[in-house]
Design an enzyme around this catalytic site. Structure first.
Site, mmCIF file in Angstrom:
data_model
loop_
_atom_site.group_PDB
_atom_site.id
_atom_site.type_symbol
_atom_site.label_atom_id
_atom_site.label_comp_id
_atom_site.label_asym_id
_atom_site.label_seq_id
_atom_site.Cartn_x
_atom_site.Cartn_y
_atom_site.Cartn_z
ATOM 1 N N THR A 15 -11.593 5.087 6.321
ATOM 2 C CA THR A 15 -12.896 5.301 6.978
ATOM 3 C C THR A 15 -13.066 6.728 7.466
ATOM 4 O OG1 THR A 15 -13.063 3.004 7.651
ATOM 5 C CG2 THR A 15 -14.301 4.563 8.960
ATOM 6 N N ASP A 59 -9.851 3.441 -0.247
ATOM 7 C CA ASP A 59 -9.890 2.499 0.867
ATOM 8 C C ASP A 59 -8.484 1.908 0.928
ATOM 9 O OD1 ASP A 59 -10.164 -0.142 2.184
ATOM 10 O OD2 ASP A 59 -12.302 0.322 2.146
ATOM 11 N N THR A 91 -7.285 2.160 8.139
ATOM 12 C CA THR A 91 -6.569 1.375 9.144
ATOM 13 C C THR A 91 -6.073 0.026 8.616
ATOM 14 O OG1 THR A 91 -8.678 0.477 9.912
ATOM 15 C CG2 THR A 91 -7.819 2.391 11.087
ATOM 16 N N THR A 279 8.085 -14.693 13.787
ATOM 17 C CA THR A 279 7.140 -15.521 14.542
ATOM 18 C C THR A 279 5.684 -15.147 14.252
ATOM 19 O OG1 THR A 279 6.364 -16.140 16.754
ATOM 20 C CG2 THR A 279 7.445 -14.000 16.567
ATOM 21 N N GLN A 280 4.825 -16.160 14.313
ATOM 22 C CA GLN A 280 3.380 -15.897 14.176
ATOM 23 C C GLN A 280 2.808 -15.268 15.445
ATOM 24 O OE1 GLN A 280 1.484 -19.632 13.135
ATOM 25 N NE2 GLN A 280 2.755 -19.880 11.305
HETATM 26 N N1 ASP Z 1 -11.327 -0.333 4.936
HETATM 27 C C1 ASP Z 1 -10.920 0.876 5.628
HETATM 28 C C2 ASP Z 1 -9.552 1.267 5.101
HETATM 29 O O1 ASP Z 1 -8.583 0.673 5.478
HETATM 30 C C3 ASP Z 1 -10.904 0.637 7.088
HETATM 31 C C4 ASP Z 1 -10.519 1.829 7.918
HETATM 32 O O2 ASP Z 1 -10.114 2.871 7.466
HETATM 33 O O3 ASP Z 1 -10.628 1.696 9.165
HETATM 34 O O4 ASP Z 1 -9.467 2.157 4.289
#
Ligand code: ASP
Length: 344
Positions: A15, A59, A91, A279-280
């Site tokens: 992002t 992405d 992320t 663990t979950q």
């Molecule tokens: N879909 C994006 C990625 O992981 C989300 C982000 O960067 O926050 O590339």
């Protein structure tokens, strides 16, 4: 005379560098020049900054072990040229990349700081500018002896620096998107960057960086839930070629203790599959001695993942099998902390 810090930015996408596609209105990765043009403050740092860009930037939902190798190669090729590395990354799979790199980069003694953002860098309220600037400052930070303050793979997001192989993405919306539930922050970001020196990882070797490129993807997550059918479990455990399974269990590592479940698990272990119990829960560790439902699993040959995150457990299995180790050695190393990934 002190020379300027030299930092290499490796831009993989995410992002932070995205812009809106005018036709679909969806966000898609854009190039590095656009990203840097939006952070004029970088010049105020007075660093020598180099950059390498993924072609095309992606992405991070499309991240794969081959991409991890590309990042690791960029670091290996430049390890003697730069003081530190900043990896710009989406992320969504950042915690997997951070965990994988921590195992791939053996004897790392320089900072590899991974960051990204929740809003694109061109947006007015972006968190990307602050994250990028802080990541660069952390990558350049040295201790009183002039050694790099951070000598490991870490994730910088909003107000904290976390150990990479202890982190998970916690929020799809909040700026404070990452957390390490079983390990303290390596640094708190406020008016100053306050490092938690006791928490920072140090190797006890001065050997040069050694990169392990092979990641064996014959691994699987099996997450249990009340009502999971015997045939589903049997099918997953019989996946052709699978060598290692991360079994995501309840609480302190508990799973159903009925005969069919136990037998199916024990039979997979007998076939040579390494099954690791994590663990979950987001916080806490597996303690198979606490309940009968946990000790049944360990009696079946399932090994404890202690307080490993799922991301660290699966990438550690990929790494150990990628090294060509037999199942017995993989089991041994899964119960040993290689680079600070578990409390054992
Ligand atoms: N879909 C994006 C990625 O992981 C989300 C982000 O960067 O926050 O590339």
């Amino acid at each position: 005379m002190n020379s300027k810090p030299k930092i290499l930015i490796i831009y993989t996408g995410g992002t932070i560098g995205m812009i809106e596609n005018p036709e679909t209105k969806g966000l898609q990765p854009f190039d590095f020049t656009h990203l840097i043009d939006n952070v004029p403050k970088i010049k105020m740092l007075d660093y020598e900054i180099g950059n390498i860009q993924f072609e095309p930037p992606i992405d991070s939902a499309n991240m794969s072990p081959q991409h991890w190798c590309n990042i690791a190669k960029a670091i290996e090729d430049n390890i003697d040229v730069y003081d530190g590395f900043v990896v710009l990354h989406g992320t969504d799979t950042m915690a997997y990349t951070a965990s994988a790199l921590s195992f791939m980069l053996e004897n790392l003694q320089k900072p590899v700081i991974i960051t990204g953002s929740q809003l694109p860098i061109g947006e007015v309220r972006t968190d990307g500018e602050e994250n990028l600037i802080t990541a660069l400052q952390i990558a350049a930070a040295t201790d009183i002896n002039g050694e790099p303050m951070v000598q490991e793979v870490a994730i910088l997001f909003e107000n904290h620096l976390w150990r990479g192989n202890r982190s998970s993405k916690m929020s799809a919306n909040n700026f404070d998107a990452f957390k390490s539930h079983n390990y303290p922050a390596l640094a708190k970001i406020g008016l100053d960057i306050e490092f938690n020196e006791d928490a920072l990882f140090r190797t006890n070797t001065k050997r040069p960086l050694q990169v392990h490129y092979n990641m064996d993807t014959n691994v699987l997550f099996v997450e249990i839930f009340p009502g999971i059918s015997d045939s589903t479990l049997r099918h997953m455990l019989s996946t052709p070629g699978v060598k290692g399974i991360v079994l995501k269990t309840y609480g302190a590592g508990n799973a159903p203790s009925n005969d069919v479940f136990t037998h199916t698990i024990a039979e997979a272990v007998e076939r040579g599959i390494v099954i690791v119990n994590v663990t979950q829960c987001v916080n806490g560790a597996v303690d198979s001695s606490l309940y009968d439902t946990g000790s049944t699993l360990s009696r079946s040959g399932v090994i404890s993942g202690h307080d490993l995150t799922s991301e660290a457990a699966i990438t550690k299995l990929m790494h150990l099998f990628g090294m060509g180790l037999p199942a017995s050695s993989v089991k041994k190393y899964m119960e040993y902390s290689i680079c600070g990934e578990a409390t054992i």
